[in-house]
Design a protein around this motif. Structure first.
Motif, PDB file in Angstrom:
ATOM      1  N   GLU A   1       0.882  -1.466  -0.270  1.00 53.87           N
ATOM      2  CA  GLU A   1       0.016   0.003   0.064  1.00 53.87           C
ATOM      3  C   GLU A   1       0.695   1.212   0.203  1.00 53.87           C
ATOM      4  OE1 GLU A   1      -3.053   0.224  -0.470  1.00 53.87           O
ATOM      5  OE2 GLU A   1      -4.097  -1.423   0.265  1.00 53.87           O
ATOM      6  N   GLN A   2       1.814   1.035   0.868  1.00 47.56           N
ATOM      7  CA  GLN A   2       2.749   2.367   0.866  1.00 47.56           C
ATOM      8  C   GLN A   2       3.587   2.524  -0.458  1.00 47.56           C
ATOM      9  OE1 GLN A   2       3.257   4.588   3.555  1.00 47.56           O
ATOM     10  NE2 GLN A   2       1.368   3.503   4.542  1.00 47.56           N
ATOM     11  N   VAL A   3       4.274   1.666  -0.972  1.00 44.75           N
ATOM     12  CA  VAL A   3       4.856   1.471  -2.199  1.00 44.75           C
ATOM     13  C   VAL A   3       3.797   2.027  -3.426  1.00 44.75           C
ATOM     14  CG1 VAL A   3       5.996   0.221  -4.359  1.00 44.75           C
ATOM     15  CG2 VAL A   3       6.384  -0.169  -1.686  1.00 44.75           C
ATOM     16  N   LEU A   4       2.417   1.693  -3.378  1.00 43.40           N
ATOM     17  CA  LEU A   4       1.492   1.746  -4.495  1.00 43.40           C
ATOM     18  C   LEU A   4       1.311   3.456  -4.271  1.00 43.40           C
ATOM     19  CD1 LEU A   4      -0.445   0.793  -6.346  1.00 43.40           C
ATOM     20  CD2 LEU A   4      -2.050   0.415  -4.777  1.00 43.40           C
ATOM     21  N   GLN A   5       1.169   3.811  -3.116  1.00 43.48           N
ATOM     22  CA  GLN A   5       0.907   5.417  -2.877  1.00 43.48           C
ATOM     23  C   GLN A   5       2.088   6.218  -3.726  1.00 43.48           C
ATOM     24  OE1 GLN A   5       0.186   6.751   1.065  1.00 43.48           O
ATOM     25  NE2 GLN A   5      -1.369   5.025   1.407  1.00 43.48           N
ATOM     26  N   HIS A   6       3.256   5.956  -3.446  1.00 46.79           N
ATOM     27  CA  HIS A   6       4.391   6.489  -3.915  1.00 46.79           C
ATOM     28  C   HIS A   6       4.522   6.491  -5.418  1.00 46.79           C
ATOM     29  CE1 HIS A   6       6.158   7.887  -0.142  1.00 46.79           C
ATOM     30  NE2 HIS A   6       5.885   6.605   0.262  1.00 46.79           N
ATOM     31  N   ALA A   7       4.056   5.130  -5.980  1.00 44.56           N
ATOM     32  CA  ALA A   7       4.215   4.875  -7.596  1.00 44.56           C
ATOM     33  C   ALA A   7       3.267   5.816  -8.137  1.00 44.56           C
ATOM     34  CB  ALA A   7       3.825   3.446  -7.669  1.00 44.56           C
ATOM     35  N   ARG A   8       1.742   6.033  -7.424  1.00 45.16           N
ATOM     36  CA  ARG A   8       0.939   6.694  -8.056  1.00 45.16           C
ATOM     37  C   ARG A   8       1.389   8.226  -8.379  1.00 45.16           C
ATOM     38  NH1 ARG A   8      -3.975   4.108  -8.804  1.00 45.16           N
ATOM     39  NH2 ARG A   8      -4.473   2.536  -7.154  1.00 45.16           N
ATOM     40  N   ARG A   9       2.113   8.706  -7.341  1.00 45.22           N
ATOM     41  CA  ARG A   9       2.712   9.884  -7.272  1.00 45.22           C
ATOM     42  C   ARG A   9       3.776  10.216  -8.497  1.00 45.22           C
ATOM     43  NH1 ARG A   9       1.834  10.096  -1.771  1.00 45.22           N
ATOM     44  NH2 ARG A   9       4.035   9.571  -1.069  1.00 45.22           N
ATOM     45  N   ILE A  10       4.516   9.139  -8.360  1.00 44.97           N
ATOM     46  CA  ILE A  10       5.756   9.165  -9.354  1.00 44.97           C
ATOM     47  C   ILE A  10       5.084   9.202 -10.844  1.00 44.97           C
ATOM     48  CG2 ILE A  10       7.755   7.831 -10.324  1.00 44.97           C
ATOM     49  CD1 ILE A  10       8.016   6.894  -7.482  1.00 44.97           C
ATOM     50  N   LEU A  11       4.283   8.396 -11.309  1.00 47.87           N
ATOM     51  CA  LEU A  11       3.676   8.303 -12.348  1.00 47.87           C
ATOM     52  C   LEU A  11       3.096   9.570 -12.942  1.00 47.87           C
ATOM     53  CD1 LEU A  11       2.351   4.511 -12.459  1.00 47.87           C
ATOM     54  CD2 LEU A  11       4.505   5.096 -13.685  1.00 47.87           C
ATOM     55  N   GLU A  12       2.084   9.967 -11.852  1.00 52.14           N
ATOM     56  CA  GLU A  12       1.511  11.413 -12.133  1.00 52.14           C
ATOM     57  C   GLU A  12       2.633  12.465 -12.667  1.00 52.14           C
ATOM     58  OE1 GLU A  12      -1.520  14.422 -12.436  1.00 52.14           O
ATOM     59  OE2 GLU A  12      -1.684  11.917 -12.079  1.00 52.14           O
ATOM     60  N   GLU A  13       3.864  12.578 -11.682  1.00 55.89           N
ATOM     61  CA  GLU A  13       4.704  13.597 -12.018  1.00 55.89           C
ATOM     62  C   GLU A  13       5.389  13.250 -13.471  1.00 55.89           C
ATOM     63  OE1 GLU A  13       5.148  16.379 -10.768  1.00 55.89           O
ATOM     64  OE2 GLU A  13       3.522  16.134  -9.090  1.00 55.89           O
ATOM     65  N   ALA A  14       5.513  12.007 -13.618  1.00 62.92           N
ATOM     66  CA  ALA A  14       6.089  11.594 -14.928  1.00 62.92           C
ATOM     67  C   ALA A  14       5.368  12.131 -16.224  1.00 62.92           C
ATOM     68  CB  ALA A  14       6.618  10.325 -15.078  1.00 62.92           C
ATOM     69  N   GLY A  15       3.839  12.020 -15.955  1.00 62.19           N
ATOM     70  CA  GLY A  15       3.201  12.355 -16.951  1.00 62.19           C
ATOM     71  C   GLY A  15       3.018  13.855 -16.795  1.00 62.19           C
ATOM     72  N   ASN A  16       3.109  14.538 -16.036  1.00 60.69           N
ATOM     73  CA  ASN A  16       3.239  16.050 -15.818  1.00 60.69           C
ATOM     74  C   ASN A  16       4.304  16.665 -16.631  1.00 60.69           C
ATOM     75  OD1 ASN A  16       0.776  16.503 -14.460  1.00 60.69           O
ATOM     76  ND2 ASN A  16       1.879  16.731 -12.631  1.00 60.69           N
ATOM     77  N   ILE A  17       5.581  15.913 -16.604  1.00 63.71           N
ATOM     78  CA  ILE A  17       6.973  16.229 -17.045  1.00 63.71           C
ATOM     79  C   ILE A  17       6.547  16.311 -18.622  1.00 63.71           C
ATOM     80  CG2 ILE A  17       8.971  15.597 -17.561  1.00 63.71           C
ATOM     81  CD1 ILE A  17       9.371  14.947 -14.634  1.00 63.71           C
ATOM     82  N   ARG A  18       5.870  15.131 -19.088  1.00 63.52           N
ATOM     83  CA  ARG A  18       5.783  14.835 -20.548  1.00 63.52           C
ATOM     84  C   ARG A  18       4.812  15.775 -21.157  1.00 63.52           C
ATOM     85  NH1 ARG A  18       5.006   9.201 -18.599  1.00 63.52           N
ATOM     86  NH2 ARG A  18       6.718   8.026 -19.047  1.00 63.52           N
ATOM     87  N   SER A  19       3.743  16.226 -20.248  1.00 60.19           N
ATOM     88  CA  SER A  19       2.892  17.194 -20.854  1.00 60.19           C
ATOM     89  C   SER A  19       3.255  18.461 -20.942  1.00 60.19           C
ATOM     90  CB  SER A  19       1.745  17.295 -19.769  1.00 60.19           C
ATOM     91  OG  SER A  19       0.704  16.069 -19.989  1.00 60.19           O
ATOM     92  N   TYR A  20       4.199  18.846 -19.821  1.00 61.32           N
ATOM     93  CA  TYR A  20       4.812  20.052 -19.843  1.00 61.32           C
ATOM     94  C   TYR A  20       5.989  20.405 -21.003  1.00 61.32           C
ATOM     95  CZ  TYR A  20       8.270  23.930 -18.605  1.00 61.32           C
ATOM     96  OH  TYR A  20       9.062  25.144 -18.540  1.00 61.32           O
ATOM     97  N   ALA A  21       6.592  19.174 -21.362  1.00 63.26           N
ATOM     98  CA  ALA A  21       7.611  18.991 -22.514  1.00 63.26           C
ATOM     99  C   ALA A  21       6.853  19.469 -23.731  1.00 63.26           C
ATOM    100  CB  ALA A  21       8.265  17.944 -22.424  1.00 63.26           C
ATOM    101  N   ALA A  22       5.621  18.433 -23.823  1.00 69.35           N
ATOM    102  CA  ALA A  22       4.975  18.707 -25.148  1.00 69.35           C
ATOM    103  C   ALA A  22       4.420  20.023 -25.470  1.00 69.35           C
ATOM    104  CB  ALA A  22       3.867  17.576 -24.940  1.00 69.35           C
ATOM    105  N   ASN A  23       3.974  20.708 -24.135  1.00 68.61           N
ATOM    106  CA  ASN A  23       3.432  22.092 -24.542  1.00 68.61           C
ATOM    107  C   ASN A  23       4.596  22.935 -24.905  1.00 68.61           C
ATOM    108  OD1 ASN A  23       0.681  21.298 -23.719  1.00 68.61           O
ATOM    109  ND2 ASN A  23       1.162  21.756 -21.646  1.00 68.61           N
ATOM    110  N   GLU A  24       5.783  22.713 -24.338  1.00 69.03           N
ATOM    111  CA  GLU A  24       6.852  23.873 -24.675  1.00 69.03           C
ATOM    112  C   GLU A  24       7.231  23.644 -26.119  1.00 69.03           C
ATOM    113  OE1 GLU A  24       8.920  26.016 -22.778  1.00 69.03           O
ATOM    114  OE2 GLU A  24       6.789  26.106 -21.847  1.00 69.03           O
ATOM    115  N   ARG A  25       7.196  22.299 -26.623  1.00 65.26           N
ATOM    116  CA  ARG A  25       7.803  22.101 -28.098  1.00 65.26           C
ATOM    117  C   ARG A  25       6.528  22.403 -29.034  1.00 65.26           C
ATOM    118  NH1 ARG A  25       8.940  16.998 -25.883  1.00 65.26           N
ATOM    119  NH2 ARG A  25       7.187  16.045 -26.813  1.00 65.26           N
ATOM    120  N   GLY A  26       5.377  22.745 -28.537  1.00 67.26           N
ATOM    121  CA  GLY A  26       4.230  23.129 -29.304  1.00 67.26           C
ATOM    122  C   GLY A  26       3.727  22.156 -30.031  1.00 67.26           C
ATOM    123  N   GLU A  27       3.617  20.793 -29.239  1.00 62.09           N
ATOM    124  CA  GLU A  27       3.360  19.814 -29.643  1.00 62.09           C
ATOM    125  C   GLU A  27       1.877  19.447 -29.473  1.00 62.09           C
ATOM    126  OE1 GLU A  27       4.121  15.138 -28.360  1.00 62.09           O
ATOM    127  OE2 GLU A  27       5.873  16.009 -29.639  1.00 62.09           O
TER     128      GLU A  27
END
Length: 329
Positions: free
Chosen positions: A64-90
């Motif tokens: 359960e503890q690992v799962l909570q951290h995993a969700r946050r990590i995946l969320e932030e990884a997705g945010n980085i991808r979204s931010y990068a795509a916005n910066e590239r105008g993609e």
């Protein structure tokens, strides 16, 4: 440890520990998913799940503890991808939108059509569900945003709630119905004398409909409920009762065989909200869709609120009549 392993871990949990279903959702093979899970557990040095023979019986406390951290990590990884795509105008990708059937059928078509025109490489995945399921899709199915309506305060769970527009309920009855001759909205007492067809939430004790009728000391005769406004209309035409539904669901031509009346004034006004996971970085096309549904909100304010840099102070949302003349992106 890899993002793929963490994604598989979350998929297993969200699939109810069904390995086969989890593998389908992440487009992996069942043996491949099981292998990655074992490698993750070997690295961590403990089991993430409680097992019985070859089946998963539950999530271990450490899991359960690992799962909570995993969700946050995946969320932030997705945010980085979204931010990068916005910066590239993609402007390509997938927009996953969870919403009710009424929003999907009557509100969103012109907005999504314009989004597709402006962003042709965006794949819109529209998931219509009942009121109780929409926020669940936001939390568990990875939706970018959810649309949901309330007759009271903003949804308090699931993320940041943004008021889009206000709307009222209306009545549809056959032209031979006893209420059809009224030139005004019926009272609650008058409406309570007739069978009623409404949305499935109408039967809940905490629904605004039940609470409003109870405050007047009368009880509605809810003869039938449905998720879809078109189904409500179908059974109104079949003579099962008066249809109580959202004003957005009324078509001038398609419903001209029925008599349209205002709902009792005592029934409260409703607000449609967009709910976005807190901290989510939205792609430009998601922001464009939100702005189409809530042109009164400044996009810069929206970004600051989602990033946690500003407290939400949303302007008063327009009425559906004001917004729909016309909706534009």
């Amino acid at each position: 440890m890899t993002l793929t392993q963490l994604r598989y871990l979350v998929a297993i949990a969200d699939a109810g520990l069904n390995i086969t279903l989890a593998a389908e959702r992440v487009h992996a093979t069942q043996p491949g998913l099981s292998k990655q899970l074992k490698q993750l557990e070997d690295e961590l040095g403990f089991q993430l799940f409680v097992r019985k023979a070859r089946s998963l019986e539950g999530i271990a406390p450490a899991g359960e503890q690992v799962l909570q951290h995993a969700r946050r990590i995946l969320e932030e990884a997705g945010n980085i991808r979204s931010y990068a795509a916005n910066e590239r105008g993609e402007h390509s990708g997938r927009l996953l939108l969870a919403t009710t059937h009424t929003q999907a059928r009557y509100v969103l078509p012109p907005v999504i059509a314009e989004i597709k025109r402006r962003f042709p490489q965006v794949n819109v995945d529209l998931q219509a569900a009942g009121d109780a399921e929409v926020l669940q899709k936001l939390a568990q199915d990875g939706a970018d945003l959810a649309l949901i309506s309330t007759a009271g305060p903003a949804p308090h769970d699931g993320g940041v709630a943004i008021p889009l527009y206000r709307w009222r309920r209306v009545l549809l009855v056959p032209r031979t119905h006893p209420l059809a001759g009224l030139d005004r909205a019926p009272t609650l007492a008058e409406l309570a004398r007739h069978p009623l067809i409404s949305y499935e939430s109408s039967t809940r004790a905490d629904s605004s409909l039940q609470r409003t009728f109870a405050s007047e000391g009368v009880e509605p005769q809810v003869a039938m409920t449905a998720r879809d406004a078109n189904l409500i209309k179908t059974y109104v035409r079949a003579g099962l009762g008066a249809g109580l539904l959202a004003e957005m669901a009324i078509g001038v031509r398609e419903d001209e065989d029925l008599r349209l009346l205002p709902a009792p004034e005592a029934l409260p006004e409703c607000i449609t909200w967009a709910v976005i996971p807190r901290g989510r970085v939205l792609r430009e096309y998601a922001l464009a869709l939100l702005h189409a549904l809530a042109p009164q909100i400044d996009r810069r304010d929206l970004r600051r609120v989602l990033e946690g840099n500003q407290e939400p102070h949303w302007p008063v949302p327009p009425t559906w009549t004001e917004l729909s003349q016309p909706i534009s992106v």
